[in-house]
Design a protein around this motif. Structure first.
Motif, PDB file in Angstrom:
ATOM      1  N   GLU A 207      10.768   4.740   1.604  1.00 57.59           N
ATOM      2  CA  GLU A 207      11.788   3.981   1.068  1.00 57.59           C
ATOM      3  C   GLU A 207      12.256   2.961   2.260  1.00 57.59           C
ATOM      4  N   ASP A 208      12.312   3.662   3.275  1.00 58.68           N
ATOM      5  CA  ASP A 208      12.913   2.842   4.484  1.00 58.68           C
ATOM      6  C   ASP A 208      11.789   2.064   5.042  1.00 58.68           C
ATOM      7  N   ARG A 211      12.446  -1.176   2.840  1.00 58.46           N
ATOM      8  CA  ARG A 211      13.503  -1.613   3.351  1.00 58.46           C
ATOM      9  C   ARG A 211      13.490  -2.525   4.330  1.00 58.46           C
ATOM     10  N   LEU A 212      12.731  -2.281   5.286  1.00 59.05           N
ATOM     11  CA  LEU A 212      12.372  -2.968   6.759  1.00 59.05           C
ATOM     12  C   LEU A 212      11.424  -4.279   6.044  1.00 59.05           C
ATOM     13  N   LEU A 213      10.825  -3.845   5.371  1.00 57.18           N
ATOM     14  CA  LEU A 213       9.419  -4.820   4.867  1.00 57.18           C
ATOM     15  C   LEU A 213      10.381  -5.894   3.923  1.00 57.18           C
ATOM     16  N   PHE A 214      11.159  -5.586   3.116  1.00 58.83           N
ATOM     17  CA  PHE A 214      12.089  -6.408   2.249  1.00 58.83           C
ATOM     18  C   PHE A 214      13.023  -7.447   3.043  1.00 58.83           C
ATOM     19  N   PHE A 215      13.431  -6.919   3.905  1.00 57.15           N
ATOM     20  CA  PHE A 215      14.652  -7.664   4.777  1.00 57.15           C
ATOM     21  C   PHE A 215      13.646  -8.419   5.852  1.00 57.15           C
ATOM     22  N   SER A 216      12.557  -8.221   5.890  1.00 59.44           N
ATOM     23  CA  SER A 216      11.685  -8.995   7.116  1.00 59.44           C
ATOM     24  C   SER A 216      11.159 -10.235   6.594  1.00 59.44           C
ATOM     25  N   SER A 217      10.393 -11.013   7.671  1.00 58.93           N
ATOM     26  CA  SER A 217      10.027 -12.234   7.199  1.00 58.93           C
ATOM     27  C   SER A 217       8.448 -12.151   6.961  1.00 58.93           C
ATOM     28  N   GLU A 343      -1.864  -2.435  -0.423  1.00 60.29           N
ATOM     29  CA  GLU A 343      -1.259  -1.074  -1.236  1.00 60.29           C
ATOM     30  C   GLU A 343      -0.279  -0.302  -0.624  1.00 60.29           C
ATOM     31  N   SER A 344      -0.455  -0.250   0.752  1.00 62.33           N
ATOM     32  CA  SER A 344       1.054   0.307   1.294  1.00 62.33           C
ATOM     33  C   SER A 344       2.134  -0.415   1.182  1.00 62.33           C
ATOM     34  N   HIS A 345       2.141  -1.916   1.460  1.00 64.87           N
ATOM     35  CA  HIS A 345       3.393  -2.934   1.046  1.00 64.87           C
ATOM     36  C   HIS A 345       3.808  -2.434  -0.257  1.00 64.87           C
ATOM     37  N   LEU A 346       2.859  -2.519  -1.198  1.00 72.57           N
ATOM     38  CA  LEU A 346       3.079  -2.349  -2.753  1.00 72.57           C
ATOM     39  C   LEU A 346       3.956  -1.000  -2.675  1.00 72.57           C
ATOM     40  N   ALA A 347       3.541   0.228  -2.185  1.00 73.86           N
ATOM     41  CA  ALA A 347       4.060   1.426  -2.345  1.00 73.86           C
ATOM     42  C   ALA A 347       5.489   1.328  -1.789  1.00 73.86           C
ATOM     43  N   ALA A 348       5.659   1.034  -0.548  1.00 71.33           N
ATOM     44  CA  ALA A 348       6.897   0.963   0.048  1.00 71.33           C
ATOM     45  C   ALA A 348       7.796  -0.034  -0.582  1.00 71.33           C
ATOM     46  N   LEU A 349       7.327  -1.309  -0.946  1.00 67.43           N
ATOM     47  CA  LEU A 349       8.646  -2.246  -1.672  1.00 67.43           C
ATOM     48  C   LEU A 349       9.076  -1.528  -3.028  1.00 67.43           C
ATOM     49  N   THR A 350       8.023  -0.942  -3.725  1.00 70.25           N
ATOM     50  CA  THR A 350       8.503  -0.337  -4.936  1.00 70.25           C
ATOM     51  C   THR A 350       9.456   0.878  -4.886  1.00 70.25           C
ATOM     52  N   ALA A 351       9.187   1.507  -3.697  1.00 67.08           N
ATOM     53  CA  ALA A 351       9.918   2.540  -3.507  1.00 67.08           C
ATOM     54  C   ALA A 351      11.506   2.412  -3.169  1.00 67.08           C
ATOM     55  N   PHE A 352      11.484   1.238  -2.204  1.00 68.57           N
ATOM     56  CA  PHE A 352      12.771   0.689  -1.720  1.00 68.57           C
ATOM     57  C   PHE A 352      13.435  -0.051  -3.068  1.00 68.57           C
ATOM     58  N   LEU A 353      12.769  -0.574  -4.002  1.00 72.13           N
ATOM     59  CA  LEU A 353      13.265  -1.493  -5.261  1.00 72.13           C
ATOM     60  C   LEU A 353      13.924  -0.216  -6.043  1.00 72.13           C
TER      61      LEU A 353
END
Length: 366
Positions: A207-208, A211-217, A343-353
């Motif tokens: 999730e974290d 979060r970092l990915l979502f708020f990044s560029s 795939e790791s981006h998808l998993a992380a963003l899904t967890a944050f959402l």
């Protein structure tokens, strides 16, 4: 009548609306809560605002019997809406429709911003033939007069002549429901992310990372789904875009013009554009897009990948995505910014959402 009065009273109390000296409808929000749940405000007395915006489903429909839940059924059980029912959580924070220096529109209510204010949004479905179906204000007046508590409350809050002056009753009903939509029942700010901000919860590693990915560029999520980066972030900037969503084969009808149907919009430049939705409660408010074409949140993220890495296949159908519903005006530059999602981006963003789900709806997460 007695049974309705008891249920309305219980409803008001369940949403933290206190009783006043002269009844359960001492404030517009208390009256609005009852009106929001009253099926008698539909032509066939079978549908209320809450039928398509269930408080138990983050104020979305949740029913799957109409085009797989892509749209909602109307009061007669045969008519259907033309767009997916959006969540009403945090809807009260939507700004009124405005025009920027470049001529682009922002804000307003519904997918096309056509309702200028929250009260207009609240009352329009009552008179929509595909939704609750009341014919005019005279019919609304007749239904209101069936309930003495409604009459007393409306006169006490809005004036003795509220039922007589043209337009005043519709305005009062809209304002009352709008006040209910401003209550904590719609805006609790208690998701896991909110609790993390307050130091009351710990995000998982995944999730974290999301979060970092979502708020990044690195990715382009925050270009449209970030407004002010404060504790009360709504995760939308209320702008309008065409992102190339394909037609939903389960829906009949003409191409949806989107923002172009708004009299304030440009008929060509704004064709196919829809308002950016909030991401709060996004994990429990599918199906997704204005036409409900995608069932799964992960599919939405993969769809965005098609602009950065040409992902050709819709994982829900195992077929190509399909042509955009409207092929012009697509926000290509915006959609092609950022890096492709691994795939790791998808998993992380899904967890944050998923962590943006209000506490009362966390049980809906799979």
């Amino acid at each position: 009548m007695a049974r309705f009065w008891i249920s309305a009273l219980a409803l008001s109390l369940s949403h933290g609306l206190t009783l006043g000296a002269w009844g359960a409808f001492d404030e517009p929000a208390q009256l609005g809560a009852a009106l929001f749940h009253d099926v008698n405000l539909s032509l066939t007395r079978t549908q209320s605002c809450a039928t398509c915006h269930s408080p138990d489903r983050a104020f979305t429909d949740g029913r799957t019997d109409t085009a797989g839940g892509a749209v909602s059924a109307g009061h007669d059980g045969t008519s259907t809406g033309t767009r997916n029912t959006p969540t009403l959580t945090y809807v009260a924070l939507t700004p009124e429709l405005s025009t920027g220096r470049d001529g682009s529109l922002r804000g307003g209510f519904f997918y096309d911003g056509r309702a200028p204010g929250l009260a207009d949004q609240a009352v329009e479905p009552i008179f929509n033939a595909l939704e609750m179906g009341l014919v005019d204000e005279a019919m609304l007046r007749d239904r209101i007069r069936e309930n003495d508590q409604y009459v007393s409350a409306l006169q006490a809050i809005f004036g003795e002549d509220v039922l007589e002056k043209p337009g005043e009753l519709t305005r009062a009903v809209g304002l009352s429901i709008a006040d209910f939509e401003r209550s904590q029942a719609f805006m609790s700010y208690d998701s896991k992310f909110d609790r993390w901000l307050k130091g009351e919860a710990t995000l998982t590693t995944l999730e974290d990372r999301g979060r970092l990915l979502f708020f990044s560029s690195v990715v382009n999520c925050s270009n449209c789904h970030l407004l002010k980066e404060t504790a009360d972030e709504v995760f939308t900037d209320y702008t309008f875009h065409n992102i190339g969503v394909p037609r939903n084969p389960g829906l009949d009808g003409d191409v949806d013009p989107g923002l172009a149907a708004n009299p304030a919009a440009h008929p060509d430049r704004d064709l196919g554009k829809f308002k950016v939705p909030t991401l709060r409660n996004i994990a429990v408010t599918g199906p997704y897009m204005h036409n409900g074409v995608f069932r799964d949140l992960r599919t939405v993220l993969i769809f965005y990948n098609k602009f950065t890495m040409q992902t050709p296949i819709n994982p829900e159908t195992n077929e190509p995505w399909g042509d955009p519903e409207v092929s012009g005006n697509i926000s290509d530059n915006l959609l092609r910014s950022g890096q492709p999602l691994s795939e790791s981006h998808l998993a992380a963003l899904t967890a944050f959402l998923r962590a943006l789900t209000d506490a009362r709806y966390e049980h809906l997460l799979e």
